[in-house]
Design an enzyme around this catalytic site. Structure first.
Site, PDB file in Angstrom:
ATOM      1  N   LYS A  83       0.853  -1.187   0.000  1.00 19.01           N
ATOM      2  CA  LYS A  83       0.000   0.000   0.000  1.00 19.01           C
ATOM      3  C   LYS A  83       0.892   1.242   0.000  1.00 19.01           C
ATOM      4  O   LYS A  83       1.773   1.390   0.861  1.00 19.01           O
ATOM      5  CB  LYS A  83      -0.891  -0.042   1.240  1.00 19.01           C
ATOM      6  CG  LYS A  83      -2.186   0.699   1.103  1.00 19.01           C
ATOM      7  CD  LYS A  83      -3.049   0.415   2.316  1.00 19.01           C
ATOM      8  CE  LYS A  83      -4.322   1.208   2.285  1.00 19.01           C
ATOM      9  NZ  LYS A  83      -5.006   1.158   3.578  1.00 19.01           N
TER      10      LYS A  83
HETATM   11  C1  E4P Z   1      -8.338   1.628   3.819  1.00 20.55           C
HETATM   12  O1  E4P Z   1      -7.583   1.211   2.999  1.00 20.55           O
HETATM   13  C2  E4P Z   1      -8.295   3.015   4.342  1.00 20.55           C
HETATM   14  O2  E4P Z   1      -7.069   3.257   4.947  1.00 20.55           O
HETATM   15  C3  E4P Z   1      -9.448   3.203   5.298  1.00 20.55           C
HETATM   16  O3  E4P Z   1     -10.629   2.749   4.657  1.00 20.55           O
HETATM   17  C4  E4P Z   1      -9.595   4.633   5.773  1.00 20.55           C
HETATM   18  O4  E4P Z   1     -10.775   4.736   6.522  1.00 20.55           O
HETATM   19  P1  E4P Z   1     -11.090   5.962   7.493  1.00 20.55           P
HETATM   20  O5  E4P Z   1     -11.313   7.179   6.663  1.00 20.55           O
HETATM   21  O6  E4P Z   1     -12.335   5.550   8.225  1.00 20.55           O
HETATM   22  O7  E4P Z   1      -9.908   6.119   8.416  1.00 20.55           O
END
Ligand code: E4P
Length: 216
Positions: A83
């Site tokens: 990622k």
């Molecule tokens: C996933 O890959 C993201 O990091 C996550 O969905 C972010 O979510 P949030 O905005 O609730 O922190």
């Protein structure tokens, strides 16, 4: 639609896996911090039972370091997805991983222009954050439609992974638009099955059955 589970909480992933709801997992540094566990150990344990893509995020901000970190993460298991943040450095690292055949998830996407760049860099997944856009008064789901249209126009293979999901409507709208994947906090998945009429209907059926005095 594939469901990824947006958590580093292994017990939650295992519970949902029993229902066939885990097509993959996404983690981020905040989720790892929340779990209180060692990052590498957590990714090892998740990939031990989740066969779909498991996103593990780099911490470096320059491409060379991102590539170093990403290689270590990718070495944990073949289904680890590196990622990377949607910065020019992240895109450079993304291109390098694409050339090496390593899956990537380009995260922190808030515009169609960014999503187009990620596709050109060869991202496996693009993660547009719908909830965080809604939070600031923008239309998170509008972004999903826009990316879908652009990717379809040019047949980009990059998969749209809807992130920052807050409720069932986000999932339904994303599914109607044709997003490839949604990454869901466990609480949102559990909420999906709930309906007052289901509870009421079951209560009535069971009460009526009791009157028959029968057993199956
Ligand atoms: C996933 O890959 C993201 O990091 C996550 O969905 C972010 O979510 P949030 O905005 O609730 O922190």
């Amino acid at each position: 639609m594939r469901f990824f589970i947006d958590t580093a909480d292994i017990a939650e992933i295992r519970k949902l896996d029993e229902y066939g709801m885990v097509d993959g997992v996404t983690t981020n540094p905040s989720l790892v911090a929340k779990s209180g566990r060692n990052f590498i150990d957590t990714i090892k344990e998740i990939t031990g039972f989740v066969k779909g893509p498991v996103s593990a995020e780099v911490i470096a901000t320059d491409a060379a370091q991102m590539i170093e970190e990403g290689k270590k993460l990718a070495a944990i298991a073949p289904n680890v997805t590196v990622k990377l943040p949607l910065t020019w450095e992240g895109l450079k690292a993304c291109r390098s991983f694409a050339e090496q055949g390593i899956m990537t998830n380009v995260t922190l996407c808030f515009s169609a222009a960014q999503a187009l760049l990620a596709a050109k860099a060869g991202a496996t997944f693009i993660s547009p954050f719908v909830g965080r856009l809604d939070d600031i008064g923008h239309q998170g789901m509008g972004l999903i439609s826009e990316i879908r249209r652009i990717y379809d126009n040019y047949r980009y293979p990059t998969q749209i992974l809807v992130a920052s999901v807050r409720h069932t409507n986000h999932i339904l709208e994303a599914a109607a638009i044709g997003a490839d994947v949604a990454t869901l906090p466990p609480a949102v998945v559990w909420q999906m099955a709930k309906h007052a009429l289901t509870d009421k209907g079951l209560e009535t059926f069971l009460a009526d059955w009791a009157k028959t005095g029968q057993k199956i």
